[in-house]
Scaffold this motif. Structure first.
Motif: not given
Length: 269
Positions: A143, A195, A197, A249, A253, A255, A258-259
């Protein structure tokens, strides 16, 4: 007279015995009772139902590192390394980012203050040791937040250096030995939590921007190292998750949003 008294006594006794006999017959009537047969295994079934209700994802946190059945995550503040050019931002800091969405978990994060907004050599490495909960292909994401000033482009203040050491093999486009060296890890969190990623590296002389995934082994200990690269890049937490979970991801995003909440650090009271 005596015979009359004896006859009366015998007659009274017979009447009492007859009454008692009638009471007993009226007290118990088969038709008034229902015989219930105990179903076999009743208690066992109840116990199994209770166990099913109690099952589910269980986690534990050791030395600030949260372990699930198929993931590992931690906040960068739990490192035992000297922070060097990393600064912990908290609500008492004028540069702390509150945001309009999910605030930094436990209201704290690390910001790198060295180099410049474009990047630079690896500075102030911070290490994290963890043990893998099970064999699997683990993707790593973070993050991340970019504290961009007015006029600064969205591809600034958005990357760090990373490497992982231990007994593993690659599960992505990058060779295993390359993943054990410092490589740029970047993403997007333009003036908000987003994020980091993707890893930037070269494969057969060709530049690649791709996710990083490791074949990790159960009960093996690994050392993950993050070094500062771009000034201002800020990290809230780091997540390794088994790709079999089906989590996704992508660029921009957040995280944390969204997670599922399970894949966030525990809240410390």
């Amino acid at each position: 007279m005596k015979l009359k008294l004896l006859a009366l006594l015998l007659l009274s006794l017979c009447f009492i015995m007859f009454s008692c006999s009638n009471d007993k017959e009226e007290t118990f009537n088969k038709e008034d009772y229902q015989i219930v047969k105990e179903e076999p295994g009743g208690e066992e079934e109840e116990e199994e139902e209770e166990e099913e209700e109690e099952t589910g994802e269980t986690t534990k946190t050791v030395d600030g590192i949260k372990y699930g059945a198929d993931f590992v995550l931690f906040e960068p503040e739990v490192t035992k390394s000297d922070l060097g050019l990393w600064v912990k931002r908290t609500p008492t800091d004028s540069k702390y980012y509150v945001g309009s969405g999910i605030e930094a978990i436990n209201k704290g994060y690390l910001e790198f203050t060295g180099n410049n907004l474009n990047g630079g050599s690896a500075k102030s490495p911070i290490e994290f040791k963890f043990t893998c909960p099970k064999d699997g292909k683990y993707r790593m994401v973070m993050r991340m937040y970019q504290p961009l000033l007015d006029g600064e482009a969205g591809d600034k203040r958005n990357d760090v250096w990373v490497k992982l050491t231990g007994d593993y093999t690659t599960a992505c486009v990058y060779p295993t030995e390359e993943l054990k060296k410092n490589h740029k890890f970047w993403g997007r969190g333009v003036r908000k939590w987003g994020s980091a990623h993707n890893l930037e590296g070269h494969v057969d002389g060709v530049k690649k921007l791709n996710k990083v995934v490791y074949n990790l082994k159960k009960d093996e200990e690994y050392t993950f190292t993050i070094s500062g690269r771009a000034q201002g890049c800020s990290l809230d937490y780091i997540l390794f998750y088994d790709e079999s979970l089906g989590l996704s991801v992508a660029i921009h995003d957040d995280i944390a949003a969204t997670l599922p909440e399970l894949y966030r650090p525990d809240i410390i009271d």
